[in-house]
Design a protein around this motif. Structure first.
Motif, PDB file in Angstrom:
ATOM      1  N   ASN A  32       9.192  -7.127   3.733  1.00 25.73           N
ATOM      2  CA  ASN A  32       9.113  -5.845   3.022  1.00 25.73           C
ATOM      3  C   ASN A  32      10.291  -4.949   3.419  1.00 25.73           C
ATOM      4  OD1 ASN A  32       7.439  -2.819   3.680  1.00 25.73           O
ATOM      5  ND2 ASN A  32       7.905  -3.490   1.623  1.00 25.73           N
TER       6      ASN A  32
ATOM      7  N   ALA B 102       7.376  -1.826  -2.614  1.00 25.69           N
ATOM      8  CA  ALA B 102       6.768  -0.482  -2.603  1.00 25.69           C
ATOM      9  C   ALA B 102       7.531   0.406  -3.585  1.00 25.69           C
ATOM     10  CB  ALA B 102       6.769   0.090  -1.184  1.00 25.69           C
ATOM     11  N   ARG B 103       8.614   1.064  -3.136  1.00 27.53           N
ATOM     12  CA  ARG B 103       9.291   2.039  -3.994  1.00 27.53           C
ATOM     13  C   ARG B 103       9.844   1.425  -5.277  1.00 27.53           C
ATOM     14  NH1 ARG B 103      13.172   4.063   0.444  1.00 27.53           N
ATOM     15  NH2 ARG B 103      12.930   1.840   0.869  1.00 27.53           N
TER      16      ARG B 103
ATOM     17  N   ASP C 146      13.216  -2.539   0.806  1.00 26.19           N
ATOM     18  CA  ASP C 146      14.377  -2.559  -0.101  1.00 26.19           C
ATOM     19  C   ASP C 146      14.354  -3.684  -1.136  1.00 26.19           C
ATOM     20  OD1 ASP C 146      15.144  -0.399   1.370  1.00 26.19           O
ATOM     21  OD2 ASP C 146      16.791  -1.399   2.416  1.00 26.19           O
TER      22      ASP C 146
ATOM     23  N   MET D   6      -3.745   3.506   2.215  1.00 26.28           N
ATOM     24  CA  MET D   6      -4.380   3.395   3.532  1.00 26.28           C
ATOM     25  C   MET D   6      -5.557   4.374   3.624  1.00 26.28           C
ATOM     26  SD  MET D   6      -1.710   5.245   6.110  1.00 26.28           S
ATOM     27  CE  MET D   6      -1.572   7.018   6.207  1.00 26.28           C
TER      28      MET D   6
ATOM     29  N   HIS E 148       7.946  -4.621   7.695  1.00 27.86           N
ATOM     30  CA  HIS E 148       8.876  -3.703   7.044  1.00 27.86           C
ATOM     31  C   HIS E 148      10.061  -3.558   8.001  1.00 27.86           C
ATOM     32  CE1 HIS E 148       9.791   0.767   5.790  1.00 27.86           C
ATOM     33  NE2 HIS E 148      10.736  -0.070   5.422  1.00 27.86           N
TER      34      HIS E 148
ATOM     35  N   LYS F 239       0.165  -4.937   8.903  1.00 26.39           N
ATOM     36  CA  LYS F 239       1.459  -4.499   8.364  1.00 26.39           C
ATOM     37  C   LYS F 239       2.151  -3.656   9.434  1.00 26.39           C
ATOM     38  CE  LYS F 239       3.573  -2.249   4.325  1.00 26.39           C
ATOM     39  NZ  LYS F 239       3.897  -0.868   4.741  1.00 26.39           N
TER      40      LYS F 239
ATOM     41  N   TYR G 134      12.107   6.135   6.155  1.00 29.21           N
ATOM     42  CA  TYR G 134      12.527   5.326   5.004  1.00 29.21           C
ATOM     43  C   TYR G 134      14.040   5.358   4.831  1.00 29.21           C
ATOM     44  CZ  TYR G 134       7.599   5.366   4.216  1.00 29.21           C
ATOM     45  OH  TYR G 134       6.253   5.203   4.397  1.00 29.21           O
TER      46      TYR G 134
ATOM     47  N   PRO H 213       0.857  -1.190   0.000  1.00 29.98           N
ATOM     48  CA  PRO H 213       0.000   0.000   0.000  1.00 29.98           C
ATOM     49  C   PRO H 213       0.890   1.236   0.000  1.00 29.98           C
ATOM     50  CG  PRO H 213       0.082  -0.990   2.199  1.00 29.98           C
ATOM     51  CD  PRO H 213       0.861  -1.891   1.289  1.00 29.98           C
ATOM     52  N   MET H 214       0.572   2.213  -0.839  1.00 35.20           N
ATOM     53  CA  MET H 214       1.316   3.479  -0.821  1.00 35.20           C
ATOM     54  C   MET H 214       0.325   4.626  -0.987  1.00 35.20           C
ATOM     55  SD  MET H 214       4.885   2.959  -2.911  1.00 35.20           S
ATOM     56  CE  MET H 214       4.340   1.783  -4.145  1.00 35.20           C
ATOM     57  N   ALA H 215       0.230   5.452   0.056  1.00 30.50           N
ATOM     58  CA  ALA H 215      -0.687   6.588   0.030  1.00 30.50           C
ATOM     59  C   ALA H 215      -0.290   7.533  -1.097  1.00 30.50           C
ATOM     60  CB  ALA H 215      -0.629   7.313   1.377  1.00 30.50           C
TER      61      ALA H 215
ATOM     62  N   ASN I 224      -3.043  -1.083   9.390  1.00 32.19           N
ATOM     63  CA  ASN I 224      -1.774  -0.357   9.328  1.00 32.19           C
ATOM     64  C   ASN I 224      -1.212  -0.138  10.735  1.00 32.19           C
ATOM     65  OD1 ASN I 224       0.076   1.892   9.398  1.00 32.19           O
ATOM     66  ND2 ASN I 224      -0.531   2.372   7.307  1.00 32.19           N
TER      67      ASN I 224
ATOM     68  N   GLN J 257      -6.527  -1.330   3.051  1.00 32.22           N
ATOM     69  CA  GLN J 257      -5.774  -1.069   4.277  1.00 32.22           C
ATOM     70  C   GLN J 257      -6.429   0.037   5.102  1.00 32.22           C
ATOM     71  OE1 GLN J 257      -2.012   1.043   4.735  1.00 32.22           O
ATOM     72  NE2 GLN J 257      -1.114  -0.822   5.591  1.00 32.22           N
TER      73      GLN J 257
HETATM   74  C1  LIG Z   1       4.901   7.150  -1.113  1.00 39.34           C
HETATM   75  C2  LIG Z   1       4.726   6.077  -0.079  1.00 39.34           C
HETATM   76  C3  LIG Z   1       3.502   5.893   0.523  1.00 39.34           C
HETATM   77  C4  LIG Z   1       3.312   4.893   1.487  1.00 39.34           C
HETATM   78  N1  LIG Z   1       2.070   4.704   2.013  1.00 39.34           N
HETATM   79  C5  LIG Z   1       1.858   3.632   2.840  1.00 39.34           C
HETATM   80  C6  LIG Z   1       0.537   3.299   3.273  1.00 39.34           C
HETATM   81  O1  LIG Z   1      -0.456   3.947   2.921  1.00 39.34           O
HETATM   82  N2  LIG Z   1       0.404   2.229   4.098  1.00 39.34           N
HETATM   83  C7  LIG Z   1       1.482   1.481   4.509  1.00 39.34           C
HETATM   84  O2  LIG Z   1       1.314   0.519   5.259  1.00 39.34           O
HETATM   85  N3  LIG Z   1       2.731   1.765   4.103  1.00 39.34           N
HETATM   86  C8  LIG Z   1       2.935   2.807   3.259  1.00 39.34           C
HETATM   87  N4  LIG Z   1       4.195   3.048   2.788  1.00 39.34           N
HETATM   88  C9  LIG Z   1       5.302   2.146   3.170  1.00 39.34           C
HETATM   89  C10 LIG Z   1       5.469   1.029   2.136  1.00 39.34           C
HETATM   90  O3  LIG Z   1       4.312   0.244   2.037  1.00 39.34           O
HETATM   91  C11 LIG Z   1       6.679   0.129   2.487  1.00 39.34           C
HETATM   92  O4  LIG Z   1       6.446  -0.459   3.731  1.00 39.34           O
HETATM   93  C12 LIG Z   1       7.990   0.899   2.550  1.00 39.34           C
HETATM   94  O5  LIG Z   1       8.104   1.826   1.488  1.00 39.34           O
HETATM   95  C13 LIG Z   1       9.183  -0.070   2.489  1.00 39.34           C
HETATM   96  O6  LIG Z   1       9.167  -0.815   1.289  1.00 39.34           O
HETATM   97  P1  LIG Z   1      10.151  -0.475   0.047  1.00 39.34           P
HETATM   98  O7  LIG Z   1      11.558  -0.507   0.588  1.00 39.34           O
HETATM   99  O8  LIG Z   1       9.861  -1.558  -0.955  1.00 39.34           O
HETATM  100  O9  LIG Z   1       9.810   0.900  -0.426  1.00 39.34           O
HETATM  101  C14 LIG Z   1       4.406   4.069   1.864  1.00 39.34           C
HETATM  102  C15 LIG Z   1       5.650   4.259   1.260  1.00 39.34           C
HETATM  103  C16 LIG Z   1       5.826   5.238   0.294  1.00 39.34           C
HETATM  104  C17 LIG Z   1       7.171   5.398  -0.358  1.00 39.34           C
END
Ligand SMILES: Cc1cc2nc3c(=O)[nH]c(=O)nc-3n(C[C@H](O)[C@H](O)[C@H](O)COP(=O)(O)O)c2cc1C
Length: 330
Positions: A200, A224-225, A202, A41, A169, A139, A177, A16-18, A97, A70
């Protein structure tokens, strides 16, 4: 991986990414082989108030299944009521969340703040679980800070309260992050609980996904990213995990086509003004690292209409911007 009745064949999951994982974004990830996705979320309070913008955020297409919505919140009863209300949308699962680090969220006792209140965290899981017929997942992060790493403890609390899978994560709330994700904590959680664990943090390439699975023994990986401007990461992960095959990265042409496709879907879903605004960041992600990307990004940020944006991307795809020497700064 199996979460209740939800099958995730190779454990390949979009985070999930807001502000990012809306319906158009998810559809592209799905086309490239993502096997489980989550909405951005949404606040339990906003769901209970029937906030129109929030209600739209939880809509999805059948083609996206399986999909989880979420929820964030801090009150067990309202979380349960919101989850029950969400059933009218037919999600395959509900995710809670417990990892969001944003100050205005944790100040309300929501998101990662739940890592500091295990009793409440357990009560929320139990209440939501009782309120819905679908699997409930959580999560979380590694802990609040380095002095209070408690993902294993929280995971056990959530499992005892009835949760059906856990995503970890590997960063603390204090890290936001920054730094690198600690995959050892994912392995520790995996050993401590019997529900599926999704690792989760990197995972940017197929190789990262494979290493995370091997190193931690976790059941699935969440990206995510690594998926920003790069839905192809899912087909690359699938090819490596399933066939041991290393796929070449997408070509410039494919990237431009992908960005154009997202633009069309965003215009359709959000209307042109919002789509054009949101597409700026996506376009920048799509062309990141390509020749002429800096110049293209500048122009895209100035584009006021979808037509203009389309033209810039198409020109770039034909190599015109690059040929005309607009690649300064790359
Ligand atoms: C722009 C953005 C928005 C995010 N929004 C949420 C969210 O709404 N809910 C959530 O549980 N995590 C959110 N995250 C965290 C990611 O789901 C993930 O846990 C975190 O980026 C680590 O994973 P990655 O290394 O693959 O980026 C967000 C991360 C980013 C970069």
């Amino acid at each position: 991986m199996r979460i209740g009745q939800v099958i995730v064949p190779h454990g390949i999951v979009l985070a999930p990414m807001a502000g990012v994982t809306n319906r158009p974004f998810r559809l592209l990830a799905k086309e490239q082989g993502c096997e489980l996705m989550f909405t951005e979320m949404v606040s339990a309070k906003a769901i209970l108030h029937g906030n129109p913008k929030t209600m739209r955020m939880v809509q999805f297409d059948d083609a996206e299944r399986p999909i989880g919505i979420q929820l964030f919140g801090s009150d067990p009863d309202s979380m349960a009521a919101a989850a029950a209300r969400l059933m009218e949308f037919g999600p395959d699962l509900i995710d809670i969340n417990m990892g969001c680090p944003v100050p205005k969220i944790v100040r309300n006792g929501e998101g990662a703040a739940l890592m500091r209140d295990l009793k409440r965290a357990g009560e929320i899981v139990a209440a939501v679980k009782k309120a819905v017929p679908v699997p409930v997942t959580v999560k979380m992060r590694k802990g609040w800070d380095d002095a209070s790493v408690n993902a294993v403890e929280l995971a056990k609390v959530c499992e005892d309260a009835g949760c059906d899978a856990i995503t970890v994560h590997g960063r603390t709330r204090e890290q936001f992050y920054s730094g690198s994700a600690d995959w050892n904590i994912i392995a520790e959680v995996k050993q401590a609980v019997s529900v599926p664990v999704i690792g989760n943090g990197d995972v940017f390439t197929a190789g990262d996904a494979q290493r995370l699975l091997q190193l931690t023994g976790c059941d699935g990986i969440m990206v995510a990213r690594g998926a920003l401007g790069n839905p192809w990461v899912f087909r690359e992960i699938k090819a490596l995990l399933v066939h041991g095959e290393v796929l070449p990265p997408p070509t410039i042409e494919e990237k431009v086509k992908g960005a154009l496709c997202l633009l069309e879907k965003l215009v359709e879903w959000k209307g042109e003004p919002v789509a054009v605004r949101e597409m700026r960041k996506h376009a920048a992600w799509y062309v990141k690292g390509l020749p002429g990307a800096a110049a293209l990004r500048r122009r895209i940020y100035q584009a006021a209409t979808a037509q203009e944006m389309r033209r810039l991307l198409e020109e770039y795809g034909r190599g015109e911007a690059y040929v005309h020497g607009d690649n300064a700064g790359c």
